[in-house]
Design a protein around this motif. Structure first.
Motif, PDB file in Angstrom:
ATOM      1  N   PHE A  15     132.645 106.060  21.035  1.00 46.16           N
ATOM      2  CA  PHE A  15     131.872 107.266  20.744  1.00 46.16           C
ATOM      3  C   PHE A  15     131.906 108.276  21.897  1.00 46.16           C
ATOM      4  CE2 PHE A  15     127.644 109.277  21.280  1.00 46.16           C
ATOM      5  CZ  PHE A  15     127.596 110.038  20.126  1.00 46.16           C
ATOM      6  N   PHE A  16     131.565 107.839  23.097  1.00 48.24           N
ATOM      7  CA  PHE A  16     131.397 108.816  24.177  1.00 48.24           C
ATOM      8  C   PHE A  16     132.703 109.166  24.892  1.00 48.24           C
ATOM      9  CE2 PHE A  16     129.699 110.720  28.081  1.00 48.24           C
ATOM     10  CZ  PHE A  16     128.856 111.644  27.490  1.00 48.24           C
ATOM     11  N   ALA A  17     133.665 108.234  24.871  1.00 45.32           N
ATOM     12  CA  ALA A  17     134.931 108.449  25.579  1.00 45.32           C
ATOM     13  C   ALA A  17     135.669 109.682  25.075  1.00 45.32           C
ATOM     14  CB  ALA A  17     135.815 107.215  25.417  1.00 45.32           C
ATOM     15  N   CYS A  36     143.230 102.179  26.768  1.00 46.70           N
ATOM     16  CA  CYS A  36     143.009 100.777  26.419  1.00 46.70           C
ATOM     17  C   CYS A  36     141.741 100.659  25.572  1.00 46.70           C
ATOM     18  CB  CYS A  36     142.876  99.960  27.700  1.00 46.70           C
ATOM     19  SG  CYS A  36     142.355  98.259  27.436  1.00 46.70           S
ATOM     20  N   ASP A  37     141.838  99.888  24.489  1.00 47.79           N
ATOM     21  CA  ASP A  37     140.647  99.469  23.744  1.00 47.79           C
ATOM     22  C   ASP A  37     141.015  98.182  23.031  1.00 47.79           C
ATOM     23  OD1 ASP A  37     137.909 101.173  22.519  1.00 47.79           O
ATOM     24  OD2 ASP A  37     138.464  99.228  21.691  1.00 47.79           O
ATOM     25  N   ARG A  38     140.075  97.241  23.036  1.00 45.87           N
ATOM     26  CA  ARG A  38     140.414  95.970  22.386  1.00 45.87           C
ATOM     27  C   ARG A  38     140.405  96.101  20.867  1.00 45.87           C
ATOM     28  NH1 ARG A  38     134.857  93.043  24.425  1.00 45.87           N
ATOM     29  NH2 ARG A  38     133.481  94.254  23.093  1.00 45.87           N
ATOM     30  N   GLU A  41     142.299  99.813  16.023  1.00 41.89           N
ATOM     31  CA  GLU A  41     142.145 101.028  15.209  1.00 41.89           C
ATOM     32  C   GLU A  41     141.582 102.199  16.013  1.00 41.89           C
ATOM     33  OE1 GLU A  41     140.049 100.159  11.529  1.00 41.89           O
ATOM     34  OE2 GLU A  41     141.513  98.555  11.150  1.00 41.89           O
ATOM     35  N   ARG A  42     140.558 101.898  16.798  1.00 42.38           N
ATOM     36  CA  ARG A  42     140.000 102.964  17.655  1.00 42.38           C
ATOM     37  C   ARG A  42     141.038 103.446  18.657  1.00 42.38           C
ATOM     38  NH1 ARG A  42     133.772 102.114  19.492  1.00 42.38           N
ATOM     39  NH2 ARG A  42     132.892 102.557  17.451  1.00 42.38           N
ATOM     40  N   LEU A  43     141.798 102.497  19.167  1.00 45.81           N
ATOM     41  CA  LEU A  43     142.843 102.819  20.146  1.00 45.81           C
ATOM     42  C   LEU A  43     143.867 103.765  19.526  1.00 45.81           C
ATOM     43  CD1 LEU A  43     144.128 102.178  22.933  1.00 45.81           C
ATOM     44  CD2 LEU A  43     145.251 100.223  21.844  1.00 45.81           C
ATOM     45  N   GLN A  97     131.116 104.015  33.457  1.00 39.36           N
ATOM     46  CA  GLN A  97     129.970 104.579  32.732  1.00 39.36           C
ATOM     47  C   GLN A  97     128.664 103.888  33.148  1.00 39.36           C
ATOM     48  OE1 GLN A  97     128.424 106.657  31.014  1.00 39.36           O
ATOM     49  NE2 GLN A  97     130.006 107.982  30.166  1.00 39.36           N
ATOM     50  N   LYS A  98     127.571 104.583  32.909  1.00 38.45           N
ATOM     51  CA  LYS A  98     126.237 103.999  33.014  1.00 38.45           C
ATOM     52  C   LYS A  98     125.970 103.255  31.721  1.00 38.45           C
ATOM     53  CE  LYS A  98     123.616 105.524  30.479  1.00 38.45           C
ATOM     54  NZ  LYS A  98     123.500 105.506  28.954  1.00 38.45           N
ATOM     55  N   PRO A  99     124.978 102.350  31.592  1.00 37.39           N
ATOM     56  CA  PRO A  99     124.397 101.678  32.750  1.00 37.39           C
ATOM     57  C   PRO A  99     125.479 100.856  33.457  1.00 37.39           C
ATOM     58  CG  PRO A  99     123.622 100.703  30.668  1.00 37.39           C
ATOM     59  CD  PRO A  99     124.453 101.885  30.318  1.00 37.39           C
ATOM     60  N   GLU A 125     127.148 108.926  36.107  1.00 37.32           N
ATOM     61  CA  GLU A 125     125.716 109.242  35.982  1.00 37.32           C
ATOM     62  C   GLU A 125     125.627 110.763  35.946  1.00 37.32           C
ATOM     63  OE1 GLU A 125     122.702 109.925  35.107  1.00 37.32           O
ATOM     64  OE2 GLU A 125     122.559 107.757  35.261  1.00 37.32           O
ATOM     65  N   ASN A 126     125.728 111.321  34.729  1.00 35.67           N
ATOM     66  CA  ASN A 126     126.035 112.736  34.573  1.00 35.67           C
ATOM     67  C   ASN A 126     124.822 113.657  34.429  1.00 35.67           C
ATOM     68  OD1 ASN A 126     125.667 111.286  32.176  1.00 35.67           O
ATOM     69  ND2 ASN A 126     126.763 112.765  30.948  1.00 35.67           N
ATOM     70  N   PHE A 127     123.612 113.094  34.194  1.00 29.37           N
ATOM     71  CA  PHE A 127     122.499 114.011  33.884  1.00 29.37           C
ATOM     72  C   PHE A 127     122.157 114.929  35.060  1.00 29.37           C
ATOM     73  CE2 PHE A 127     120.024 112.916  29.805  1.00 29.37           C
ATOM     74  CZ  PHE A 127     121.173 112.549  29.129  1.00 29.37           C
ATOM     75  N   PRO A 166     125.059 102.541  17.498  1.00 31.08           N
ATOM     76  CA  PRO A 166     124.246 101.503  16.834  1.00 31.08           C
ATOM     77  C   PRO A 166     123.739 100.425  17.795  1.00 31.08           C
ATOM     78  CG  PRO A 166     126.410 101.762  15.749  1.00 31.08           C
ATOM     79  CD  PRO A 166     126.388 102.705  16.893  1.00 31.08           C
ATOM     80  N   TYR A 167     124.471 100.163  18.873  1.00 31.51           N
ATOM     81  CA  TYR A 167     124.065  99.116  19.830  1.00 31.51           C
ATOM     82  C   TYR A 167     122.720  99.448  20.498  1.00 31.51           C
ATOM     83  CZ  TYR A 167     126.126 102.466  23.114  1.00 31.51           C
ATOM     84  OH  TYR A 167     126.419 103.615  23.808  1.00 31.51           O
ATOM     85  N   LEU A 168     122.335 100.732  20.471  1.00 32.03           N
ATOM     86  CA  LEU A 168     121.060 101.104  21.106  1.00 32.03           C
ATOM     87  C   LEU A 168     119.867 100.508  20.362  1.00 32.03           C
ATOM     88  CD1 LEU A 168     121.706 104.865  22.014  1.00 32.03           C
ATOM     89  CD2 LEU A 168     121.887 102.858  23.504  1.00 32.03           C
TER      90      LEU A 168
END
Ligand code: NAD
Ligand code: 89V
Length: 344
Positions: A15-17, A36-38, A41-43, A97-99, A125-127, A166-168
Motif C-alpha cells: 500500500f504505502f510503497a 522485491c516482494d514475497r 502478484e504485487r511484485l 519504514q516505521k514502526p 519517520e516522515n511526519f 487491514p493489518y491495523l
C-alpha cells in the motif's frame, strides 16, 4: 548524472510503497533499479506501474544478485530486523519504514548492524518532515515565541484507515504503535528528549483488536510539558485526516497549527496567519497529499545526508528515543504509573 546516481532496491511493494516509488522518480541522485516482494502478484503489478524490470520474491536472492548502494524497506514491522541485517551484510545504506521495531532489543540490534557496516540508517519517520509541521518546528527553533513551556500535539480523526491497511485492525497494539509514534516524534522534534510519560488508552471501535485512542502526558528534559493525543474514533467536521494539529505556548508568545494548514503566531500583541498548505504533487491524492509530500522530502534528506556524510535527523539511533516513548506509553497505560524513559 546517471553515473553518480546511487542505485537502490525497494523491498515490500504494498500500500504505502507506491508513494515511495513515485517519490524516488522525483529525486535526483538516486534511482530504484530492483524490486522485491514475497507476493508475486504485487511484485509484478508494481514492476509494471514503475517500469522496473529486475524483480525478486526473495530478498536474500536479490542481495546476492544485485550491486546496490542502498535499500528502501517498506514492509510491515515483523520483517524489519532480518531485512535490515541482510542489507547491512550486503554493505547497503538503509531506509526502514516505521514502526522500526516491536522491541527495543530488535531496534538496537538493527542500529548496531548498520553502524558496524559503516553505512547510514534512516527510519522513514516522515511526519516531522511534513512541510506544515516543519514550518512550525522551524518557527519554534528560531525563538519566535521565546522558550516553549507547554505544547499539545494532536491527531484526532474518524477516517477509515482499515480498508487500505487491514493489518491495523488486527494487531494487539494499534494507535500508539502505528500513528502515535509519529505524533510522539513530532513532540520530540519540537521540545526535545523526554524524562517521563503517563498514558491512558481505550478501544472505542468494537471491530478492531487494539486501542484506537491514546492520551499521553510528557515531561521533557528541557522543562516543557506536552500533551500528545491521538484518536481514530473521533467523528467531527471538518475531518482533519491526516493533519497533526499544534498548540504551543512560549515565554514570549504562542503558535498554533490549526485545521486546514493554518499557522498562527501571536507575539507582542501581533498576530500572523500563514497558509502552510502542502503542495499536491502530480501523483498525489487528497487527503493523503500531506503525507505523500513528506515522503519525497524525507527520501531527499536521506540522499543529501549520504552525499554530505552526515547523519539523517531521523536516523535509526534517533528513532530509538521515539520507540522508547512508544514502549513507555504502553507500559504506563497498562500499569497506571508514570514511566521514566531511563528505564526503557
Ligand atoms: P502492506 O501490507 O500493504 O505492504 C507490505 C508488503 O511487504 C506486502 O506486499 C508484503 O507481501 C511485503 N513483504 C512483507 N514481508 C516481506 C519480506 N520479508 N520480503 C519481501 N516482501 C515482504 O503494508 P503497508 O500498508 O504498505 O505498510 C508498510 C509499512 O509502511 C508499515 O510498517 C506501515 O506502518 C508503514 N506505513 C508508513 C506510513 C508513513 O506515513 N510513514 C504510512 C502507511 C504505512
Ligand atoms: O502514517 C501512517 O503511519 C499510517 C496512518 C496515517 C494510517 O496511521 O499508518
Amino acid at each position: 548524472s546517471e553515473e553518480t546516481s546511487m542505485k537502490g532496491a525497494l523491498i515490500g511493494c504494498g500500500f504505502f510503497a507506491q508513494n515511495q516509488l513515485h517519490a524516488w522518480r522525483d529525486i535526483d541522485g538516486a534511482e530504484i533499479v530492483a524490486l522485491c516482494d514475497r507476493d508475486p502478484e504485487r511484485l509484478a503489478a508494481t514492476a509494471e506501474t514503475f517500469g522496473i524490470t529486475r524483480t525478486y520474491t526473495d530478498a536474500a536472492a536479490m542481495f546476492a544478485a544485485e550491486e546496490l548502494d542502498f535499500v528502501d524497506i517498506a514492509t510491515t514491522v515483523q520483517s524489519h530486523r532480518p531485512l535490515v541485517e541482510m542489507a547491512a551484510g550486503a554493505g547497503c545504506h538503509v531506509i526502514c519504514q516505521k514502526p522500526f521495531a516491536e522491541t527495543m532489543d530488535d531496534a538496537r540490534a538493527m542500529v548496531a548492524a548498520v553502524e558496524a557496516a559503516g553505512r547510514t540508517l534512516m527510519v522513514h519517520e516522515n511526519f516531522r518532515w511534513q512541510s506544515a509541521v516543519r514550518k512550525a518546528i522551524e518557527t519554534v527553533r528560531s525563538g519566535a515565541i521565546g522558550t516553549p513551556f507547554f505544547g499539545r500535539v494532536a491527531f484526532r480523526s474518524g477516517y477509515d484507515v482499515y480498508s487500505g491497511q487491514p493489518y491495523l485492525a488486527e494487531g494487539e497494539r494499534f494507535i500508539i504503535e502505528d500513528l502515535g509514534i509519529h505524533i510522539l516524534d513530532i513532540s520530540r522534534a519540537l521540545f526535545g528528549d523526554v524524562e517521563r510519560i503517563a498514558a491512558t488508552t481505550k478501544r472505542v471501535n468494537p471491530k478492531i483488536r487494539g486501542e484506537d485512542v491514546a492520551t499521553m502526558l510528557l515531561a521533557h528534559e528541557g522543562g516543557v510539558t506536552s500533551v500528545v493525543d491521538c484518536s481514530y474514533a473521533t467523528r467531527r467536521t471538518p475531518e482533519t485526516f491526516p493533519q497533526s494539529l499544534l498548540e504551543i505556548d512560549g515565554a514570549e508568545g504562542t503558535l498554533r497549527l490549526d485545521a486546514g494548514y493554518s499557522l498562527v503566531v501571536q507575539t507582542g500583541g501581533n498576530e500572523t496567519v500563514t497558509d502552510v498548505s502542502p503542495p499536491i504533487l502530480p501523483w498525489a491524492e487528497r487527503p493523503w497529499h500531506n503525507i505523500q509530500e513528506s515522503v519525497r522530502i524525507i527520501q531527499q534528506h536521506f540522499v543529501a545526508c549520504i552525499d554530505a556524510g552526515t547523519q539523517p535527523e531521523t536516523s535509526g539511533a534517533d528513532n530509538l528515543k521515539t520507540l522508547a516513548l512508544v514502549q513507555a506509553a504502553y507500559r504506563s497505560a497498562e500499569t497506571g504509573e508514570t514511566v521514566r524513559l531511563s528505564g526503557i
